[in-house]
Scaffold this motif. Sequence first.
Motif, PDB file in Angstrom:
ATOM      1  N   GLU A 200       0.831  -1.202   0.000  1.00  0.00           N
ATOM      2  CA  GLU A 200       0.000   0.000   0.000  1.00  0.00           C
ATOM      3  C   GLU A 200       0.871   1.261   0.000  1.00  0.00           C
ATOM      4  O   GLU A 200       0.564   2.234  -0.684  1.00  0.00           O
ATOM      5  CB  GLU A 200      -0.918  -0.006   1.225  1.00  0.00           C
ATOM      6  CG  GLU A 200      -1.850   1.196   1.290  1.00  0.00           C
ATOM      7  CD  GLU A 200      -2.761   1.159   2.511  1.00  0.00           C
ATOM      8  OE1 GLU A 200      -3.537   2.110   2.696  1.00  0.00           O
ATOM      9  OE2 GLU A 200      -2.673   0.177   3.284  1.00  0.00           O
ATOM     10  N   GLN A 201       1.962   1.237   0.754  1.00  0.00           N
ATOM     11  CA  GLN A 201       2.852   2.391   0.798  1.00  0.00           C
ATOM     12  C   GLN A 201       3.475   2.654  -0.565  1.00  0.00           C
ATOM     13  O   GLN A 201       3.552   3.801  -1.021  1.00  0.00           O
ATOM     14  CB  GLN A 201       3.957   2.147   1.836  1.00  0.00           C
ATOM     15  CG  GLN A 201       4.853   3.339   2.089  1.00  0.00           C
ATOM     16  CD  GLN A 201       4.137   4.458   2.793  1.00  0.00           C
ATOM     17  OE1 GLN A 201       3.895   5.517   2.211  1.00  0.00           O
ATOM     18  NE2 GLN A 201       3.777   4.243   4.049  1.00  0.00           N
ATOM     19  N   GLN A 204       0.898   4.148  -2.891  1.00  0.00           N
ATOM     20  CA  GLN A 204       0.619   5.550  -2.603  1.00  0.00           C
ATOM     21  C   GLN A 204       1.751   6.453  -3.086  1.00  0.00           C
ATOM     22  O   GLN A 204       1.505   7.534  -3.632  1.00  0.00           O
ATOM     23  CB  GLN A 204       0.405   5.741  -1.101  1.00  0.00           C
ATOM     24  CG  GLN A 204      -0.885   5.139  -0.577  1.00  0.00           C
ATOM     25  CD  GLN A 204      -1.051   5.346   0.918  1.00  0.00           C
ATOM     26  OE1 GLN A 204      -0.159   5.857   1.607  1.00  0.00           O
ATOM     27  NE2 GLN A 204      -2.202   4.934   1.444  1.00  0.00           N
ATOM     28  N   PRO A 207       1.877   5.665  -7.711  1.00  0.00           N
ATOM     29  CA  PRO A 207       0.687   5.022  -8.283  1.00  0.00           C
ATOM     30  C   PRO A 207       1.016   4.324  -9.599  1.00  0.00           C
ATOM     31  O   PRO A 207       1.812   4.822 -10.397  1.00  0.00           O
ATOM     32  CB  PRO A 207      -0.282   6.189  -8.479  1.00  0.00           C
ATOM     33  CG  PRO A 207       0.174   7.234  -7.507  1.00  0.00           C
ATOM     34  CD  PRO A 207       1.664   7.101  -7.447  1.00  0.00           C
TER      35      PRO A 207
END
Length: 221
Positions: A200-201, A204, A207
Motif C-alpha cells: 500500500e505504501q 501511494q 501510483p
Amino acid sequence: MTSRNIGLSWMIALLAACSQAPAPQAGTDSAPSAATPTDAPAAVVEPEPNIEDDVDPSVWDNEGEPEEQTPGAELTCKDNPLATHFFTLVGGNTVDDCGRKDAKVLAAFNTLMQNTAAAEASDKEIPPLRKRLLSGPSGPGKLVVMQGEPWWFYTACQAHDCPGTALAMLYSPAQSKMVGRLTARCRVWWLGEPSAEQREQIAQLRPLDDAALTEDSALCD
C-alpha cells in the motif's frame, strides 16, 4: 470736642460695616475655577487576525505554516547518505555532491533482482532488465516510517520506457532488506515478499500507470 465725637462716630460706623461683610468660607477660592474639560474617549484598536486562530497548535510550526508543507523539510544526502539517488547507491552516476555507493543497498538490490527471469524480455538482443532499470531517471530517496521503523523509498526505470519498465522499492537500513514492485512486459511483479502495508505504501508513493499494462509495446513480448 464736637469734632472729636464726630470722627469717633465715623470710625465706629466704618468698623461696623467691615464686620458685616461676609468672610470667604474656608477651603474655597476667591475666584471660581475654570471647568475641567472632559477627556475624549480613547480610540479602540481592533487586533489583526492571526492565521493560527481557531487552529489546533499541533498542526502548525513556529513559522505559522503546516508542518507537512514546511519548505526544506525533505531530507537531503547531506542529512543522510541514503537520501541520494538510487543509481548512485548501487554504483551508478553521482548527481549530487555527497551521494556514493552503499554496499548494503547494492547487496539488497542484488537479492531483490534474483527472481526476475520471467520479467526479462524474450528478445535476447534487448539488454538485461537490471541494466535497463538503471538507465533511466531516478529521484532521490524518500524516508518513510512504518510501524516505527524507517524505510527508504526509491524508484528506477528504463530510459525512454518509464513507467513501462519500472521498479518502485522500499529499503530497510536496519534489516538491509529491500522489497519492491516491478512493472515489465505489461505485467506487475511483487519482489521480496512485501507485506500488505508495504504494498500500500508503494502504491501511494508511486501510483501504477495503467498505460504500462497495455500490450502495445515490443517489450511486452
